[in-house]
Write an enzyme that holds these catalytic residues in place. Structure first.
Site, PDB file in Angstrom:
ATOM      1  CG  HIS A 176      -2.670   3.099   6.110  1.00 50.81           C
ATOM      2  ND1 HIS A 176      -1.530   3.076   5.340  1.00 50.81           N
ATOM      3  CD2 HIS A 176      -2.797   4.359   6.579  1.00 50.81           C
ATOM      4  CE1 HIS A 176      -0.984   4.279   5.325  1.00 50.81           C
ATOM      5  NE2 HIS A 176      -1.718   5.072   6.071  1.00 50.81           N
TER       6      HIS A 176
ATOM      7  CG  HIS B 277      -1.802   1.227   1.284  1.00 53.80           C
ATOM      8  ND1 HIS B 277      -2.016   1.903   2.461  1.00 53.80           N
ATOM      9  CD2 HIS B 277      -2.488   1.899   0.320  1.00 53.80           C
ATOM     10  CE1 HIS B 277      -2.811   2.943   2.214  1.00 53.80           C
ATOM     11  NE2 HIS B 277      -3.120   2.952   0.928  1.00 53.80           N
TER      12      HIS B 277
END
Ligand code: FES
Length: 173
Positions: free
Chosen positions: A122, A103
């Site tokens: 995250h 990510h």
């Protein structure tokens, strides 16, 4: 010929000339690429074949830190104790993954309890028993998994990666 018939006739001729132009366009477009004969760009990357460890170096369900395909690409080898996708070795249970989250590049941590790689950034999670499949979070791809091979001395070699590593345009720089 009535006025209405003349209009129909004009419309038919316009339609036919348009169809002729369209046909000519198709003919030109079908000729142009073949006449150019542009060589397609190579899609495959030539990976280095790197010895990462020996099977004796691995302890069940404990990550062993490695780097592949170069020193700036950290990863882990894992011995999961059961046959899994991409697994090598006598039991088909040895796998390797990058430890950089696809990510935004945070460093992943291994969760021995459920055999996942977990991101503190995250909270993306990747299943090491399912080829690095993403099971939660913000990432938009699975975790890049190494293509491994074990030779008859038990040495473990990496020979490729199945997804693009985070931050790179090509896995091999
Ligand atoms: Fe890993 Fe965002 S950096 S989920």
């Amino acid at each position: 010929m009535s006025r209405c018939d003349r209009m129909v006739d004009v419309g038919r001729r316009r339609f036919m000339s348009g169809a002729g132009l369209a046909a000519a366009g198709v003919a030109v477009s079908s000729i142009t690429p073949s006449s150019a004969q542009a060589a397609p760009a190579a899609a495959r990357v030539d990976y280095p074949v790197n010895r990462l460890a020996n099977v004796k170096d691995l302890k069940p369900n404990e990550p062993l830190n490695v780097s592949y395909p170069d020193a700036n690409a950290p990863g882990v080898l894992l011995k999961l104790g059961k046959q899994v996708p991409g697994g090598v070795g006598a039991e088909g249970d040895i796998v390797g993954f990058t430890t950089i989250c696809p990510h935004k590049g945070f460093t992943l941590n291994y969760g021995a309890g459920d055999r996942t790689m977990n991101c503190p950034g995250h909270y993306s999670r990747f299943d090491c028993e399912a080829g690095g499949q993403q099971i939660w979070g913000q990432a938009t791809q699975n975790l890049p998994q190494y293509v491994l091979r074990v030779d008859d001395k038990g040495d473990i070699y990496a020979e490729g990666v199945d997804e693009l590593l985070y931050g790179r345009l090509s896995n091999v720089l």
